[in-house]
Design an enzyme around this catalytic site. Sequence first.
Site, mmCIF file in Angstrom:
data_model
loop_
_atom_site.group_PDB
_atom_site.id
_atom_site.type_symbol
_atom_site.label_atom_id
_atom_site.label_comp_id
_atom_site.label_asym_id
_atom_site.label_seq_id
_atom_site.Cartn_x
_atom_site.Cartn_y
_atom_site.Cartn_z
ATOM 1 N NE ARG A 280 -5.871 26.572 18.012
ATOM 2 C CZ ARG A 280 -6.655 27.542 17.545
ATOM 3 N NH1 ARG A 280 -6.865 28.626 18.255
ATOM 4 N NH2 ARG A 280 -7.231 27.438 16.373
ATOM 5 C CE LYS B 175 -8.285 22.257 13.570
ATOM 6 N NZ LYS B 175 -9.197 23.325 13.984
ATOM 7 C CG ASP C 225 -2.296 -0.162 0.963
ATOM 8 O OD1 ASP C 225 -2.587 -0.741 -0.107
ATOM 9 O OD2 ASP C 225 -3.117 0.283 1.783
ATOM 10 C CD GLU D 218 -5.678 10.174 10.038
ATOM 11 O OE1 GLU D 218 -4.710 10.259 9.274
ATOM 12 O OE2 GLU D 218 -5.994 9.110 10.595
ATOM 13 C CE LYS E 298 -6.028 19.403 21.040
ATOM 14 N NZ LYS E 298 -7.090 20.303 20.769
ATOM 15 N NE ARG F 47 -14.351 20.335 20.112
ATOM 16 C CZ ARG F 47 -14.157 20.525 21.414
ATOM 17 N NH1 ARG F 47 -15.083 20.196 22.286
ATOM 18 N NH2 ARG F 47 -13.035 21.031 21.852
ATOM 19 C CB THR G 185 -4.667 31.627 3.910
ATOM 20 O OG1 THR G 185 -5.218 31.753 5.217
ATOM 21 C CG2 THR G 185 -5.227 30.378 3.256
ATOM 22 C CG HIS H 237 3.746 11.485 12.274
ATOM 23 N ND1 HIS H 237 4.881 10.988 11.678
ATOM 24 C CD2 HIS H 237 2.728 10.710 11.818
ATOM 25 C CE1 HIS H 237 4.555 9.958 10.906
ATOM 26 N NE2 HIS H 237 3.256 9.767 10.977
#
Length: 483
Positions: free
Chosen positions: A347, A343, A16, A220, A334, A463, A399, A244
């Site tokens: 932050r 996302k 894969d 995800e 998290k 969430r 952006t 990561h």
Amino acid sequence: QLNGGATIVVLGASGDLAKKKTYPAIFKLFKNGFLPEKTHIVGYARTKMTHEEYIQRISQYIKVPDNEAAKKQLNDFLAITSYQSGQYDQDEGFQNLETYISKFETDSGFAEGNRHRIFYMALPPSVFIPVAKGIKKNTYSANSINRLVVEKPFGMDSESSDHLARELGALFSEDEIYRIDHYLGKEMVKNLMTLRFANVFFGQIWDRRNIENVQITFKEPFGTEGRGGYFDEFGIIRDVMQNHLLQVLSLIAMERPISTDAEAIRDEKVKVLRCIPPIQLEHALLGQYVGDGEKPGYLEDDSLKNKESVTPTFAALSLFIENERWEGVPFILKAGKALDQAKVEIRIQFKNVAGNLYKNTPRNELVLRVQPSEAVYVKMNNKHPGLSFQTIQSEMDLTYNRRYSEMSIPDAYEALILDVLRGDHSNFVRDDELDAAWKIFTPLLHKIDNDKIQPKPYKYGSRGPEELDQFIEKYGYDRTGSQ
Ligand code: BG6
């Protein structure tokens, strides 16, 4: 374009990872003229396949526009690829590979010193060592530059990772090994050093005096569907956090390297990782998703064998860095599967304004959106325009697809494979970095595994566990200005 020639051997070519990531990335490099003049790509795997079957398999994920020029490009690329089947634990297959590669090198007339052999291991961990041994014994050429690209998982904990490191280290020098953490190839992650060290204002405020907390979030919107077998053994912490997210953390928190040289950067990353004590269970919130009526819960996944599994599919962890710059600043990691959105973001929340003249102004935040749609923005307080003295929180916003609409952002794998060809280790994980990373996580992982810590349930598409907001607030995150 690099001089000379290269043979890129994709081991695990029928898997894969190779299909979805490796080949499309090599194709893009080819298309954009970044491969050495003479390059040949050999797929190697156990499956017996005809050349046509192989071509069919690898081109499945290479998307080209529907026009003649693009199709020609794809055909030109396919013409420099071939396939060899062979076992992972027997010499014969690797000997055939050697015969094939040396013939290509001789026929192409590569000068010594300009021949590259890249062995890209897109393989399950159970065959890492036998394959590395097979390559070293049969397919390693003292007259070429040999590079071994390895994909995670690099072990399950400190001990297994040490074992792997020792075995690989006995075969290849650290200089020849490229441990991929594909987050290091992402544009916004690569931008971290530039932001920090090329802007006078960020450099000045990057410490415990100004920063209240740092959050690194990975979300995800899909579950482990079909990957339950692999995932259940590893869990979210091993899958994305120990590698990561921790890599991202080290780039945020490290001191300024003495140069942009790979070893200088990696030296600083190791140093900061060594300042992080092992995470305690009390600083962890673990979750596992349940079905939402439509989508199946983790335990309902067909590929999952243990239907009573307590493997976390979500975790929030708080880490502390014990050094002068960061003491007392929580770094909250998290990560979760089957959440409400896709996302990845960083932050950085700053402290309250001292002696604030205005009431209830939210804290400043610097947000780096890694994906989707790369962006850097600062949340700041502005005077509400008009005949008002109120404040309004607004963004100074960079952006990428607006500001850099003409520029294309490479896929992480594309950037990393090019680094391998160039021999640049900056965006690869060094052995001592890996060792330091495992030391932070191993005691927690052992505790979770041995005590079978029960994760909190959360609904597919939510969430995360309902305890999440409380967890983040406990580490000082003020949600007033967040959205
Ligand atoms: C991989 C994990 O390393 O990273 C996957 O094994 C995860 O579980 C993936 O989905 C995420 O990568 P990206 O580039 O899609 O954010």
